[in-house]
Design an enzyme around this catalytic site. Structure first.
Site, PDB file in Angstrom:
ATOM      1  N   CYS A  77       3.725  -4.438   6.732  1.00  0.00           N
ATOM      2  CA  CYS A  77       3.293  -4.213   5.349  1.00  0.00           C
ATOM      3  C   CYS A  77       4.427  -3.684   4.475  1.00  0.00           C
ATOM      4  CB  CYS A  77       2.130  -3.226   5.326  1.00  0.00           C
ATOM      5  SG  CYS A  77       0.586  -3.941   5.945  1.00  0.00           S
ATOM      6  N   HIS A  88       0.831  -1.206   0.000  1.00  0.00           N
ATOM      7  CA  HIS A  88       0.000   0.000   0.000  1.00  0.00           C
ATOM      8  C   HIS A  88       0.865   1.256   0.000  1.00  0.00           C
ATOM      9  CE1 HIS A  88       0.838   0.877   4.252  1.00  0.00           C
ATOM     10  NE2 HIS A  88       0.660  -0.415   4.493  1.00  0.00           N
TER      11      HIS A  88
END
Length: 504
Positions: free
Chosen positions: A479, A458
């Protein structure tokens, strides 16, 4: 009838007289040269005089000169013209001719005179001496020294005094070699061409230091990784030796459980911390007793570099090049990415230096770590996939085997045990304008590609920089953080189900 017989007798008498005359005339002819059918050293000499035969033989025995090779392979060519080199057969030819009866040519007709002679050789010794005296291998005694040098091949000793070329003996050797018409002479094979000089006190110290260093350099180890050999050469070991240039870094090392070998050194067969008193000799750091200092952290770094060179990225290159379908990934989130076990080999290397057990050459095979997983890339990745190299902190997107886009990233903070998982996964969902909710945070992102459980790719608009080693001090919760503009393009083209490879 009587008249016929008388005529025959007269005819025979005339023929005999004529034959005898011709024979005698030919005898006089051969008095001026060599008898008929005479061969000397493969040259046909019949009727030729000594000067003519000598000229032909000299042409046949043309000598260009000699290549003189010293102990270091340096060559000096001494041409025949340099020393006024001459060959001559005159004396041998005259002696041969004096023994031959020119009126015995009839005998020689059936018994051909054949001979072989060595030429009489001469050269100007003063010219030869001058040629050799100007050769670069000769140095004034005042310039002869013992020098320790750091080269690509490790530390080497240049000992000018070990085998000093002796000019007179070399001139004599070259002279006799040229007299034997030799094309090449190796001086190191001739006794007396070199002599060793005694070292003075300072030179002896340099020699003794080299012997200490060279004993460490000759470890004789070789590491085998997937059939590829890595020799622990003298140049490799020389990098482990603490020098004046690496002294400050070595002295400031602190022991660390995360970094094997850090703050530890091997000195005279003992493991210890960095010594308080250090001196320098020829740029090499020595303890108070004059012992060489080996850095254990440098040893570990060498083994680590071998393993890192054969990491997952190495096998991915082979896969893309069509060399192999198998790739290997270490199943961990600590971030070392080492596929091959080096800790046990590092311990063995240290033990060998502590106990002086380097006695003969040996090859050690590095084995894959127990946590390494083998994947068939052709089956699990195909030709369109996302590759995330967390060691490089970079993401690559391949379409039909060709690189389509790439970008710098920031992954999980390994120092806080939040490392991004490794392995092969698949994009399981795509979200746009969503919140990421954790135990102690809520983060808004524009683009999300779910990869594995709560880990995804992301944007991270709160970051101004990506790549380098940011992940070690300010990494994510796990992430893969990407620049907004780059991940927007990726999000638009990547489909759910696209394989994702993550590795360190």
């Amino acid at each position: 009838m009587k008249s016929i017989l008388k005529g025959v007798c007269i005819g025979l008498f005339i023929v005999t007289i004529l034959t005898a005359g011709i024979y005698i005339l030919l005898g006089f002819y051969y008095m001026e040269g060599f008898p008929c059918f005479t061969w000397i050293n493969g040259v046909y000499c019949t009727g030729k005089n000594v000067e003519e035969v000598n000229r032909e033989l000299c042409r046949k025995y043309k000598y260009d000169g000699i290549s003189v090779v010293d102990k270091n392979g340096t060559k000096l060519f001494v041409s025949s013209d340099d020393v006024n080199y001459q060959v001559d057969f005159t004396d041998s030819l005259n002696e041969f001719l004096d023994k031959k009866n020119p009126f015995a040519w009839g005998y020689y007709f059936f018994h051909n005179p054949v001979a072989s002679f060595d030429p009489k050789v001469s050269l100007d010794t003063s010219l030869l001496s001058g040629k050799i005296a100007n050769w670069e291998i000769f140095m004034p005694d005042s310039e002869l020294d013992v020098t320790l040098i750091r080269s690509d091949d490790g530390y080497i000793l240049e000992n000018d005094l070990e085998a000093v070329p002796q000019m007179e003996e070399i001139i004599e050797s070259v002279y006799f070699s040229m007299m034997e018409r030799e094309d090449e002479v190796y001086l190191y094979d001739i006794e007396g061409c070199y002599k060793s000089h005694r070292l003075n006190e300072e030179q002896q110290k340099v020699y003794d230091l080299y012997m200490k260093v060279d004993a460490l350099q000759n470890c004789g180890l070789s590491y085998d990784v997937e059939g590829e050999n890595f020799d622990v050469t003298k140049g490799v070991v020389a990098d482990w030796i603490v020098t004046e240039d690496t002294y400050e870094a070595a002295a400031s090392e602190k022991a660390s459980k995360k970094e094997p070998g850090k703050g530890l050194f091997i000195i005279n067969g003992e493991e210890c911390s960095f010594p308080e008193e250090v001196t320098f000799d020829n740029g090499i750091a020595l303890d108070e007793n004059g012992n060489v200092i080996l850095s254990e952290s440098k040893m570990y770094s060498y083994l680590k570099s071998i393993s890192m060179d054969h990491g997952t990225a190495y096998y991915m290159d082979k896969y893309r090049n069509g060399e192999s379908n198998m790739i290997y990934v270490k199943d961990n989130s600590k971030g070392d990415g080492l596929l091959f076990e080096i800790q046990s080999e590092f311990d063995d290397l240290i033990s060998s230096y502590l106990h002086g057990s380097f006695y003969e050459d040996r090859t050690v095979t590095l084995e894959p770590s127990d946590s390494v997983i083998e994947y068939d890339a052709s089956d699990l990745l195909g030709k369109t996939y996302i590759e995330i190299n967390m060691g490089e902190q970079h993401l690559y997107y391949y379409v039909n085997g060709e690189l389509s886009m790439d970008m710098p990233i920031v992954t999980g903070n390994v120092n806080r045990s939040r490392g991004t998982p490794t392995g092969i996964f698949n994009v399981y969902n795509k979200r746009y304008h969503t919140n990421l909710i954790g135990v102690d945070y809520v983060s808004y992102v524009n683009y999300w590609l779910g990869v594995h459980k709560g880990v995804g790719i992301h944007d991270a608009t709160w970051r101004s920089k990506f790549g380098d080693e940011i992940y070690k001090r300010d990494g994510s919760h796990g992430c893969i953080n990407c620049p907004l503009d780059s991940v927007e393009k990726l999000w638009e083209v990547v489909e759910v189900g696209t394989p994702v490879l993550l590795y360190y």
